[in-house]
Enzyme design. Structure first.
Site, PDB file in Angstrom:
ATOM      1  N   GLY A  86      33.831 -23.873  34.911  1.00 47.36           N
ATOM      2  CA  GLY A  86      34.119 -23.756  33.465  1.00 47.36           C
ATOM      3  C   GLY A  86      33.538 -22.838  32.891  1.00 47.36           C
ATOM      4  N   GLU A 132      35.417 -19.485  33.839  1.00 46.62           N
ATOM      5  CA  GLU A 132      36.840 -19.751  32.847  1.00 46.62           C
ATOM      6  C   GLU A 132      36.562 -19.294  31.438  1.00 46.62           C
ATOM      7  OE1 GLU A 132      37.477 -23.664  34.560  1.00 46.62           O
ATOM      8  OE2 GLU A 132      39.317 -22.878  35.114  1.00 46.62           O
ATOM      9  N   GLU A 171      34.801 -25.156  42.456  1.00 47.55           N
ATOM     10  CA  GLU A 171      35.261 -26.449  42.204  1.00 47.55           C
ATOM     11  C   GLU A 171      35.789 -26.630  43.633  1.00 47.55           C
ATOM     12  OE1 GLU A 171      35.944 -23.636  40.142  1.00 47.55           O
ATOM     13  OE2 GLU A 171      36.523 -24.481  38.182  1.00 47.55           O
ATOM     14  N   ALA A 210      32.100 -27.258  34.177  1.00 49.61           N
ATOM     15  CA  ALA A 210      32.659 -28.659  33.429  1.00 49.61           C
ATOM     16  C   ALA A 210      31.429 -29.548  33.821  1.00 49.61           C
ATOM     17  CB  ALA A 210      33.746 -28.939  33.979  1.00 49.61           C
TER      18      ALA A 210
END
Ligand code: DAK
Length: 260
Positions: free
Chosen positions: A111, A114, A134, A66
């Site tokens: 992300g 993911e 993260e 992200a």
């Protein structure tokens, strides 16, 4: 439709969706997430498309996570809103009638990992680095990582990866079942296309039903999953394609599936 941060190309029943924000190693900012939403809907609406390969632009990254700059300014409500938006996109991909293949051509972090885990099949290039870093940023995975990773690799390995934040090589990802196959970088897309073409050659309704049943395995106990398979099997027996596929085998010819 024109997009700024993704590229969509189509080759028959196959679409290739390339995340293209090379200056930020294809990190998922709000614009990319919004465009992925729109592109996925466009592909679902195109009845010719059956398989989508998702990859990253360039040779260095699939998706490096992200967008950290956007995460930095989030308060609690903003974090929940962003998480919900990203999660619903990944849910849409995971439960779509389209088959999604992640072609992981480099970093797939946070992300990015993911997104790959929401795809049906993960293929990696030898230079891929995959992980959930993260906690090193003082946050946790927010796009489903804490839920999909243990389902793919088991609880202990998911904790090892998530709590240390370590990124692993493609070979290690293959060993633990996080990716299904590893290829030399130049072979990644051609091999992904070969797998896509094999899927496209099969009965369209059967492919969708098999995906639904396998997804159900992750969300139900064995008894419930078996019952679900019975229902899907009954439905598939009523399709013209099941008659065509079995007849073609008996007649020693190639099946001509119509998707109904
Ligand atoms: N976000 C923004 N920019 C990024 C980025 C990212 N995730 N990753 C790389 N970049 C940018 C770098 O800042 C740099 O920009 P410039 O300085 O050139 O302007 C450019 O991409 C090239 O990166 P590097 O210069 O760092 O390249 P290196 O080869 O030296 O290193 C690297 C590559 C991948 C090891 C390094 O860039 C890196 O460590 N990147 C960050 C990886 C990371 O930590 N990813 C996880 C992000 S956190 C949630 C929703 C989702 C999530 C969490 C919560 N909620 C809604 C609650 C998910 C979180 C994440 O994904």
């Amino acid at each position: 439709m024109e997009y700024k941060s993704i590229l969509v190309s189509k080759e028959g029943a196959l679409a290739i969706l390339t995340i293209s924000r090379p200056k930020a190693l294809n990190a998922l900012n709000a614009e990319v997430i919004g465009e992925l939403y729109a592109a996925w809907k466009e592909l679902e609406d195109d009845k010719n498309i059956r398989v989508v390969i998702i990859t990253g632009d360039g040779e260095k990254a699939f998706v490096a996570g992200a967008d950290i700059g956007e995460l930095k300014v989030l308060d609690s409500l903003g974090g929940m809103a962003l998480s919900q938006r990203g999660q619903s996109l990944f849910w849409k991909i995971e439960n779509s009638n389209l088959i999604a293949i992640a072609a992981i051509n480099g970093f797939a972090l946070g992300g990015g990992c993911e997104l790959a885990m929401a795809c049906d099949i993960r293929l990696a290039s030898e230079n891929a680095k995959i992980g959930q870093p993260e906690v090193g940023l003082g946050i946790i995975p927010g796009y489903g990582g804490t839920q999909r990773l243990p389902r793919l690799v088991g609880k202990g390995m998911a904790k090892l990866l998530t709590l240390t934040g370590d990124a692993i090589s493609a070979d290690e990802a293959l060993r633990i079942g996080l990716v299904e196959k590893v290829f030399a970088p130049v072979e990644l897309l051609p091999e992904a296309k070969k797998i896509a073409e094999k899927i496209i050659a099969k009965g369209p309704e059967a492919v969708k039903a098999a995906k639904r049943c396998i997804n159900a395995a992750a969300n139900s106990n064995l008894d419930g999953g078996m019952r679900y398979e019975i229902i899907e099997f009954g439905a598939i027996c009523a399709t013209q394609d099941s008659t065509e596929g079995t007849t073609a085998f008996m007649e020693k010819r190639k099946a001509d599936f119509k998707g109904r």
